[in-house]
Design a protein around this motif. Structure first.
Motif, PDB file in Angstrom:
ATOM      1  N   PRO A 138       0.834  -1.200   0.000  1.00 49.38           N
ATOM      2  CA  PRO A 138       0.000   0.000   0.000  1.00 49.38           C
ATOM      3  C   PRO A 138       0.868   1.250   0.000  1.00 49.38           C
ATOM      4  O   PRO A 138       1.830   1.337   0.754  1.00 49.38           O
ATOM      5  N   GLY A 172      -0.655   4.688  -1.185  1.00 49.85           N
ATOM      6  CA  GLY A 172      -1.390   5.941  -1.150  1.00 49.85           C
ATOM      7  C   GLY A 172      -2.178   6.111   0.137  1.00 49.85           C
ATOM      8  O   GLY A 172      -2.062   5.332   1.069  1.00 49.85           O
ATOM      9  N   TYR A 173      -2.974   7.160   0.163  1.00 49.22           N
ATOM     10  CA  TYR A 173      -3.818   7.417   1.317  1.00 49.22           C
ATOM     11  C   TYR A 173      -5.147   6.686   1.158  1.00 49.22           C
ATOM     12  O   TYR A 173      -5.445   6.118   0.118  1.00 49.22           O
ATOM     13  N   VAL A 174      -5.928   6.733   2.219  1.00 45.12           N
ATOM     14  CA  VAL A 174      -7.226   6.094   2.231  1.00 45.12           C
ATOM     15  C   VAL A 174      -8.097   6.709   1.121  1.00 45.12           C
ATOM     16  O   VAL A 174      -7.912   7.865   0.744  1.00 45.12           O
ATOM     17  N   LEU A 226     -11.728  -3.205   3.249  1.00 48.12           N
ATOM     18  CA  LEU A 226     -12.264  -1.967   2.676  1.00 48.12           C
ATOM     19  C   LEU A 226     -13.657  -2.197   2.094  1.00 48.12           C
ATOM     20  O   LEU A 226     -14.561  -1.387   2.258  1.00 48.12           O
ATOM     21  N   LYS A 239     -16.230  -2.610   4.851  1.00 45.83           N
ATOM     22  CA  LYS A 239     -16.504  -1.331   5.494  1.00 45.83           C
ATOM     23  C   LYS A 239     -17.518  -0.529   4.677  1.00 45.83           C
ATOM     24  O   LYS A 239     -18.459   0.037   5.230  1.00 45.83           O
ATOM     25  N   VAL A 257       0.291   0.599   5.804  1.00 42.26           N
ATOM     26  CA  VAL A 257      -1.055   0.043   5.934  1.00 42.26           C
ATOM     27  C   VAL A 257      -1.990   1.071   6.578  1.00 42.26           C
ATOM     28  O   VAL A 257      -3.120   1.277   6.126  1.00 42.26           O
ATOM     29  N   LYS A 286      -1.740   4.267   6.505  1.00 41.94           N
ATOM     30  CA  LYS A 286      -1.977   5.336   5.533  1.00 41.94           C
ATOM     31  C   LYS A 286      -3.052   4.920   4.531  1.00 41.94           C
ATOM     32  O   LYS A 286      -3.909   5.703   4.150  1.00 41.94           O
ATOM     33  N   HIS A 287      -2.991   3.649   4.143  1.00 42.02           N
ATOM     34  CA  HIS A 287      -3.909   3.148   3.128  1.00 42.02           C
ATOM     35  C   HIS A 287      -5.314   2.920   3.676  1.00 42.02           C
ATOM     36  O   HIS A 287      -6.286   3.005   2.943  1.00 42.02           O
ATOM     37  N   MET A 288      -5.406   2.614   4.979  1.00 42.63           N
ATOM     38  CA  MET A 288      -6.687   2.172   5.518  1.00 42.63           C
ATOM     39  C   MET A 288      -7.449   3.230   6.321  1.00 42.63           C
ATOM     40  O   MET A 288      -8.671   3.173   6.392  1.00 42.63           O
ATOM     41  N   CYS A 289      -6.761   4.144   6.979  1.00 40.73           N
ATOM     42  CA  CYS A 289      -7.407   4.910   8.050  1.00 40.73           C
ATOM     43  C   CYS A 289      -7.673   6.367   7.683  1.00 40.73           C
ATOM     44  O   CYS A 289      -6.860   7.010   7.041  1.00 40.73           O
ATOM     45  N   GLU A 290      -8.822   6.855   8.153  1.00 40.45           N
ATOM     46  CA  GLU A 290      -9.125   8.278   8.010  1.00 40.45           C
ATOM     47  C   GLU A 290      -8.431   9.078   9.089  1.00 40.45           C
ATOM     48  O   GLU A 290      -7.961  10.178   8.860  1.00 40.45           O
ATOM     49  N   THR A 328      -5.261  11.501   9.105  1.00 35.00           N
ATOM     50  CA  THR A 328      -4.098  10.740   8.651  1.00 35.00           C
ATOM     51  C   THR A 328      -3.201  11.568   7.729  1.00 35.00           C
ATOM     52  O   THR A 328      -1.985  11.596   7.904  1.00 35.00           O
ATOM     53  N   TYR A 329      -3.808  12.235   6.758  1.00 38.24           N
ATOM     54  CA  TYR A 329      -3.034  13.004   5.783  1.00 38.24           C
ATOM     55  C   TYR A 329      -2.210  14.070   6.498  1.00 38.24           C
ATOM     56  O   TYR A 329      -1.009  14.229   6.269  1.00 38.24           O
ATOM     57  N   PHE A 335       0.704  12.469   8.448  1.00 38.00           N
ATOM     58  CA  PHE A 335       1.791  11.962   7.622  1.00 38.00           C
ATOM     59  C   PHE A 335       2.528  13.076   6.900  1.00 38.00           C
ATOM     60  O   PHE A 335       3.737  13.015   6.710  1.00 38.00           O
TER      61      PHE A 335
END
Lengths: 332, 340
Positions: free
Chosen positions: A271, A273-275, B202, B205, B221, B223-227, B243-244, B247
């Motif tokens: 993974p 990118g962002y969510v 995902l 959800k 992970v 970064k990819h999964m969480c708000e 998250t953004y 990071f």
């Protein structure tokens, strides 16, 4: 008189060369091919990665090279290993047993590779005794301390007198690197050196290895499942799947444009990118059971490009441009 | 957005350590705070990440949230209702609503019963259901997690790691739980299998509007999964928020160190190997022994400062309504966050 100049092939620049290595694991009732015709080479001052998922045979490869493979159940059924032009495998007793003589290895879990009943000092001393048997005691002592300082351990005296279990994971790994350093290997094999370590510690160990590589070590063979670690450390990479090398090339090229569908999938699995930036492009299925390998290309049940040839015939590793190789019928 | 479905306030968990050498020795009781005043909330359909290293208390947090450990102090509100975790009924209510997927799929599945029996454990009020209804529920759950029906009569040892995690997921989903605690659900899996499970999570959800509390040490992970994400360090949340934002502009020095240490395909800077991590401090700011930005104030325990998009527990942000744009980003400053 005409004296032919010796052919200047790639062999002379290769520190380590593995040609067609095949290893079987044999039990009473069956034999499983764990490595199938694996050929890799490590040049001087090169960092080479072997990347694969569990069961791909990457650790077996490392163990076979350094001669710590348990024979039996393992049996080397084919292939040779050359180190500095000399054949180290097959040897008379079927083992390479090359430890401490130019090749060294750092294992995944330093708690199991360090002896729990000896203090760090005693183990370091043993390593020094093997590497420099004629050295005077005072010099040996200095070498031990120096090498511990080299791996960025500040409290050298504190570390020397403790036992491995008293150290943290990162410190243990530093000690095992220090032990290797005193032997000044030409080739260092790292088997998952940072798996199980915390992120910051992992990054420090990797940074340490890379800085030491510049000063002392000449070549590194890195065995890892972690494509990101490989991308950070390696010049060249071999991708393994079900006991076979399926792709090789320079790390940058392989990452930029993976040729084999498995490499593409491996890269897409990480993974980045962002969510809400979409799902990961990965096919279903799992790495195959080596006891029941699918016919033809071992990856074909998970491959979106699979056709009849893939199902029936095993593809050979074929050279592509830019010094890359791929074992896939798509590139025939 | 909608109201939080789970609010946790001042969650503190202590473990008792008895230090007694041999029978004759004087018994001493010492308490160790494993989680120290943790507060966070989760909204419906949201993934809240908790990231931390070994010993940060991630797993303790997961287990406390499903009532395995009893907290010393905690205010929990589930769907607006206060729960007292020292009362048995309230713990049962909590368990009815919050499911958990453990890190180790081998240890969390009973090796002596079949997959369908394992999944059926998650069905509430089983006495009211006929056998056929049970079966239908099990089938439905296994289809949700893309587990082939042929596997239902297998035993856990016959399954691969990914399939085991699917069974664990099905067991929580069959009870209609809307909040799932995922404690390192993919750490023991290969990357391609991890990717399959992440995709599955995902999809679930979005389809069922479940909320996840995603606990992991893997920043990519998260970064990819969480708000939203919280950074846990030895029992304290040092920073939490979008998250953004976290990071891209890590505010807390620890967050900056952590994110600076994360490898991606594009990292190529020289991260310094020189600095050793210090022990967590007992007094004042817990990270001060490892912090590159330490100053006098850090001797005192920092309160949590609200910077709008993130909450930070660091004295660096002790200014009333000042400029919030500055960040201690380890990557922008080169070896900034890593040198001695």
């Amino acid at each position: 008189m005409f004296v032919p100049t010796p052919p200047k092939d790639n062999l002379s620049s290769n520190l380590l060369e593995v040609r067609g290595l095949t290893v079987n694991f044999e039990t009473v009732d069956r034999s499983v091919e764990v490595l199938r015709d694996v050929s890799i080479r490590v040049g001087k001052e090169e960092v080479v990665g072997v990347v694969g998922e569990s069961g791909s045979g990457k650790s077996t490869l490392a163990q076979a090279i350094i001669g710590v493979l348990d024979i039996p159940p393992a049996r080397i059924t084919g292939g040779i290993v050359l180190f500095q032009g000399k054949e180290i495998l097959p040897s008379s007793d079927g083992k390479a047993n090359f430890r401490g003589k130019g090749i060294n290895m750092i294992f995944q879990e330093p708690l199991t590779s360090l002896n729990p009943v000896y203090s760090v000092h005693d183990q370091m001393e043993e390593a020094v005794n093997i590497a420099e048997p004629k050295m005077e005691k005072k010099e040996k002592e200095a070498l031990i301390r120096n090498s511990l300082r080299e791996v960025m351990i500040r409290d050298v005296d504190g570390v020397l007198n403790v036992y491995p279990h008293q150290l943290s994971g990162g410190m243990r790994q530093r000690v095992s690197i220090a032990m290797v350093l005193v032997q000044k290997p030409n080739l260092l094999i790292l088997d998952e050196p940072t798996t199980g370590l915390d992120l910051i510690v992992q990054r420090r160990i990797i940074g340490l290895i890379m800085s030491l590589k510049k000063e002392i070590l000449s070549s590194i063979l890195l065995i890892t499942h972690d494509l990101e670690v490989a991308a950070y450390m390696c010049d060249r990479v071999y991708v393994m799947y079900a006991g076979k090398v399926v792709e090789s090339g320079s790390m940058k090229d392989v990452l930029k444009k993976p040729l084999h569908p498995y490499t593409t999938m491996l890269k897409n699995s990480v993974p980045e990118g962002y969510v809400n930036e979409g799902t990961l492009k990965v096919s279903s299925g799992a790495p195959p059971d080596l006891r029941h390998l699918p016919s033809g290309c071992a990856f074909h049940p998970r491959c979106q490009f699979a056709n009849d040839v893939c199902r029936s015939k095993i593809p050979e590793l074929k050279a592509q441009k830019d010094g890359r190789e791929v074992a896939c019928w798509l590139y025939e | 957005m909608n109201e939080p479905i789970l609010e946790v306030e001042n969650l503190t968990v202590q473990f008792k350590r008895k230090t007694k050498l041999f029978k004759a020795g004087r018994e001493q009781e010492r308490w160790k705070k494993v989680l120290d005043s943790i507060s966070f909330n989760i909204k419906q359909g949201e993934t809240f990440g908790i990231v931390g290293e070994t010993g940060s208390g991630k797993t303790t947090l997961a287990r406390t949230l499903v009532g395995i450990y009893r907290p010393r102090e905690c205010r929990i509100r589930l769907n607006g209702k206060h729960l007292d975790l020292n009362k048995k009924e309230d713990v049962l209510l909590l368990r009815k609503n919050i499911g958990i997927v453990f890190q180790d799929p081998v240890g969390s599945l009973n090796p002596r019963v079949t997959v369908s029996e394992i999944i059926s454990e998650g069905i509430p009020d089983q006495k009211k259901l006929s056998e056929r209804q049970m079966e239908a529920k099990i089938m439905e759950a296994s289809e949700l997690v893309e587990l082939p029906g042929s596997k239902l009569e297998s035993f856990p040892t016959e399954l691969s790691g990914g399939e085991k995690q699917r069974v664990s997921l099905a067991r929580t989903l069959v009870g209609g739980k809307k909040i799932l605690v995922l404690d390192e659900p993919t750490s023991s899996l290969d990357v391609s299998i991890q990717a399959q499970i992440l995709n599955l999570l995902l999809r679930l959800k979005n389809e069922l509007s479940i909320s996840y509390i995603f606990i992991t040490h893997d920043l990519n992970v998260i970064k990819h999964m969480c708000e939203r994400v919280a950074v846990l360090y030895y029992g304290q949340i040092l920073e939490q928020g979008n998250t953004y934002e976290i990071f891209e502009h890590p505010r807390h020095p620890y967050t900056a160190d952590l994110i600076g240490a994360n490898l991606s395909f594009t990292s190529n800077d020289g991260f310094s190997a020189a600095r050793e991590s210090g022990e967590p401090s007992r007094e004042g700011c817990i990270y001060q022994n490892s912090c590159s930005k330490k100053f006098l104030q850090c001797e005192k325990p920092p309160p949590t400062f609200d910077l709008g998009k993130t909450l930070v527990k660091c004295w660096l942000y002790d200014y009333a309504g000042g400029d919030h744009g500055e960040s201690v980003d380890g990557r922008n400053g080169g070896s900034n966050g890593a040198s001695d």
